[in-house]
Structure formats: structure tokens, C-alpha cells
Scaffold this active site. Sequence first.
Site, PDB file in Angstrom:
ATOM      1  N   ARG A  33       0.829  -1.208   0.000  1.00 21.36           N
ATOM      2  CA  ARG A  33       0.000   0.000   0.000  1.00 21.36           C
ATOM      3  C   ARG A  33       0.860   1.254   0.000  1.00 21.36           C
ATOM      4  O   ARG A  33       1.845   1.334   0.730  1.00 21.36           O
ATOM      5  CB  ARG A  33      -0.934   0.012   1.217  1.00 21.36           C
ATOM      6  CG  ARG A  33      -1.866  -1.159   1.198  1.00 21.36           C
ATOM      7  CD  ARG A  33      -3.178  -0.941   1.913  1.00 21.36           C
ATOM      8  NE  ARG A  33      -3.917  -2.196   1.905  1.00 21.36           N
ATOM      9  CZ  ARG A  33      -4.640  -2.640   0.881  1.00 21.36           C
ATOM     10  NH1 ARG A  33      -4.758  -1.900  -0.211  1.00 21.36           N
ATOM     11  NH2 ARG A  33      -5.245  -3.810   0.920  1.00 21.36           N
ATOM     12  N   ASP A  34       0.446   2.222  -0.827  1.00 21.50           N
ATOM     13  CA  ASP A  34       1.144   3.499  -0.861  1.00 21.50           C
ATOM     14  C   ASP A  34       0.934   4.203   0.481  1.00 21.50           C
ATOM     15  O   ASP A  34      -0.164   4.231   1.023  1.00 21.50           O
ATOM     16  CB  ASP A  34       0.616   4.370  -2.011  1.00 21.50           C
ATOM     17  CG  ASP A  34       1.552   5.522  -2.330  1.00 21.50           C
ATOM     18  OD1 ASP A  34       2.152   5.520  -3.423  1.00 21.50           O
ATOM     19  OD2 ASP A  34       1.701   6.428  -1.474  1.00 21.50           O
ATOM     20  N   ILE A  35       1.996   4.788   1.007  1.00 17.34           N
ATOM     21  CA  ILE A  35       1.960   5.428   2.319  1.00 17.34           C
ATOM     22  C   ILE A  35       1.140   6.728   2.283  1.00 17.34           C
ATOM     23  O   ILE A  35       0.661   7.189   3.326  1.00 17.34           O
ATOM     24  CB  ILE A  35       3.418   5.698   2.803  1.00 17.34           C
ATOM     25  CG1 ILE A  35       3.489   5.770   4.320  1.00 17.34           C
ATOM     26  CG2 ILE A  35       4.001   6.925   2.150  1.00 17.34           C
ATOM     27  CD1 ILE A  35       4.912   5.745   4.861  1.00 17.34           C
ATOM     28  N   ASN A  91       5.082   7.087 -13.247  1.00 22.98           N
ATOM     29  CA  ASN A  91       5.584   8.456 -13.299  1.00 22.98           C
ATOM     30  C   ASN A  91       7.037   8.452 -13.746  1.00 22.98           C
ATOM     31  O   ASN A  91       7.815   7.584 -13.350  1.00 22.98           O
ATOM     32  CB  ASN A  91       5.497   9.113 -11.914  1.00 22.98           C
ATOM     33  CG  ASN A  91       4.074   9.409 -11.505  1.00 22.98           C
ATOM     34  OD1 ASN A  91       3.258   9.792 -12.330  1.00 22.98           O
ATOM     35  ND2 ASN A  91       3.768   9.217 -10.230  1.00 22.98           N
ATOM     36  N   VAL A 100      10.720   8.169  -6.457  1.00 23.55           N
ATOM     37  CA  VAL A 100      11.457   6.936  -6.143  1.00 23.55           C
ATOM     38  C   VAL A 100      11.946   6.310  -7.442  1.00 23.55           C
ATOM     39  O   VAL A 100      11.141   6.039  -8.347  1.00 23.55           O
ATOM     40  CB  VAL A 100      10.570   5.935  -5.367  1.00 23.55           C
ATOM     41  CG1 VAL A 100      11.355   4.654  -5.079  1.00 23.55           C
ATOM     42  CG2 VAL A 100      10.074   6.552  -4.059  1.00 23.55           C
ATOM     43  N   HIS A 104       8.112   1.301 -10.662  1.00 23.83           N
ATOM     44  CA  HIS A 104       6.929   0.876  -9.906  1.00 23.83           C
ATOM     45  C   HIS A 104       5.665   1.308 -10.619  1.00 23.83           C
ATOM     46  O   HIS A 104       5.583   2.377 -11.200  1.00 23.83           O
ATOM     47  CB  HIS A 104       6.948   1.448  -8.482  1.00 23.83           C
ATOM     48  CG  HIS A 104       7.093   2.929  -8.409  1.00 23.83           C
ATOM     49  ND1 HIS A 104       8.317   3.556  -8.498  1.00 23.83           N
ATOM     50  CD2 HIS A 104       6.178   3.917  -8.265  1.00 23.83           C
ATOM     51  CE1 HIS A 104       8.149   4.861  -8.405  1.00 23.83           C
ATOM     52  NE2 HIS A 104       6.857   5.116  -8.272  1.00 23.83           N
ATOM     53  N   HIS A 106       1.740   2.255 -10.183  1.00 24.75           N
ATOM     54  CA  HIS A 106       0.673   2.644  -9.254  1.00 24.75           C
ATOM     55  C   HIS A 106      -0.623   2.002  -9.741  1.00 24.75           C
ATOM     56  O   HIS A 106      -0.970   2.113 -10.919  1.00 24.75           O
ATOM     57  CB  HIS A 106       0.460   4.162  -9.272  1.00 24.75           C
ATOM     58  CG  HIS A 106       1.619   4.969  -8.785  1.00 24.75           C
ATOM     59  ND1 HIS A 106       1.643   5.556  -7.536  1.00 24.75           N
ATOM     60  CD2 HIS A 106       2.783   5.315  -9.373  1.00 24.75           C
ATOM     61  CE1 HIS A 106       2.773   6.231  -7.387  1.00 24.75           C
ATOM     62  NE2 HIS A 106       3.487   6.099  -8.488  1.00 24.75           N
TER      63      HIS A 106
HETATM   64  P1  AMP Z   1       6.488   8.197  -7.608  1.00 23.25           P
HETATM   65  O1  AMP Z   1       6.093   9.596  -7.268  1.00 23.25           O
HETATM   66  O2  AMP Z   1       5.841   7.662  -8.847  1.00 23.25           O
HETATM   67  O3  AMP Z   1       7.979   8.005  -7.592  1.00 23.25           O
HETATM   68  O4  AMP Z   1       5.854   7.292  -6.463  1.00 23.25           O
HETATM   69  C1  AMP Z   1       6.451   7.042  -5.246  1.00 23.25           C
HETATM   70  C2  AMP Z   1       5.343   6.649  -4.323  1.00 23.25           C
HETATM   71  O5  AMP Z   1       5.906   5.984  -3.206  1.00 23.25           O
HETATM   72  C3  AMP Z   1       4.537   7.829  -3.779  1.00 23.25           C
HETATM   73  O6  AMP Z   1       3.163   7.678  -4.131  1.00 23.25           O
HETATM   74  C4  AMP Z   1       4.755   7.750  -2.258  1.00 23.25           C
HETATM   75  O7  AMP Z   1       3.605   8.093  -1.506  1.00 23.25           O
HETATM   76  C5  AMP Z   1       5.148   6.299  -2.074  1.00 23.25           C
HETATM   77  N1  AMP Z   1       5.952   6.021  -0.912  1.00 23.25           N
HETATM   78  C6  AMP Z   1       7.043   6.695  -0.471  1.00 23.25           C
HETATM   79  N2  AMP Z   1       7.560   6.106   0.631  1.00 23.25           N
HETATM   80  C7  AMP Z   1       6.788   5.020   0.884  1.00 23.25           C
HETATM   81  C8  AMP Z   1       6.792   4.004   1.885  1.00 23.25           C
HETATM   82  N3  AMP Z   1       7.720   3.971   2.849  1.00 23.25           N
HETATM   83  N4  AMP Z   1       5.831   3.054   1.842  1.00 23.25           N
HETATM   84  C9  AMP Z   1       4.886   3.071   0.880  1.00 23.25           C
HETATM   85  N5  AMP Z   1       4.830   3.998  -0.106  1.00 23.25           N
HETATM   86  C10 AMP Z   1       5.761   4.960  -0.104  1.00 23.25           C
END
Ligand code: AMP
Length: 123
Positions: A33-35, A91, A100, A104, A106
Amino acid sequence: MSLAEADCLFCKIVAGDVPSLAVYETGTMYAFRDINPQAETHVLVVPRQHYEDAAVLAAEAPDLLADVLLAGADVARQEGIEESGYRFVFNTGPDAGRTVFHAHLHVLGGEQLGLFGRPHRTG
Ligand code: AMP
Ligand code: ZN
């Protein structure tokens, strides 16, 4: 392990060094799950192996990229949003708000999603 991997949040999550809420796992894939969820359902699907982004993944391991999409569809089914619908997002770069650098997917759904691609406005 490369410098990029040693410093990669999602490599740490896959390794269990950073906690996450797992929703789906295979030998090659991990979904959690996204945080900071942007929809009622917001799950991230990552290949366990580190690839910088979706295009690098497509070029270097196209079968694994296909597996990411299949895993995303499995997640949608498991989350009960297969029929109601969902959105897949990758993204890339600062305009997309990429944060990140481990490829990945979404998976977003569980409610009517807003329009996408419009500039983010504050105020
Ligand atoms: P992006 O912006 O496409 O690089 O997506 C990175 C995603 O990772 C964002 O939606 C963040 O909310 C999510 N995220 C960052 N840290 C964590 C974490 N520790 N656990 C779960 N999701 C995370
Ligand atoms: Zn990584």
C-alpha cells in the site's frame, strides 16, 4: 549491489528493511500500500529486482514489465476493483512528481478517479 540499489527505498522495502503493508507477493514481484494514498485503493507494484524506471525495465527485461502489469491486474482483482475499474500509472521525471527511482506501477481505484494530466494548482 550498485550504489543506486543500496540507496533505494523500494529495494529496502522489498528486502524488508523498511516496513510496508504487503498486499501481493510472488517470487519476482512485491506489491504494497502506498503510504500517501491518492485514491481509496492505491497499491504500488514493484519488481523485486532494481530497474531505474519503466522504460529501462521495458528495454532490459520486457517479460518482467509484462509481469508487473499482470501483477497489477491480480492486485485489482484481489482488491475487488476489477469490475469498478482502476488506473495504472508510471511516473517519470520531475513534471510527473517522480520521487522513487525503482520502477513501480501505481494501481489506483476504489472510487471515481479525477481527471489526470492537468497542472497541479495550489490556492
Ligand atoms: P512516484 O512519485 O511515482 O515516484 O511514487 C512514489 C510513491 O511511493 C509515492 O506515491 C509515495 O507516496 C510512495 N511512498 C514513499 N515512501 C513510501 C513508503 N515507505 N511506503 C509506501 N509507499 C511509499
Ligand atoms: Zn531499488
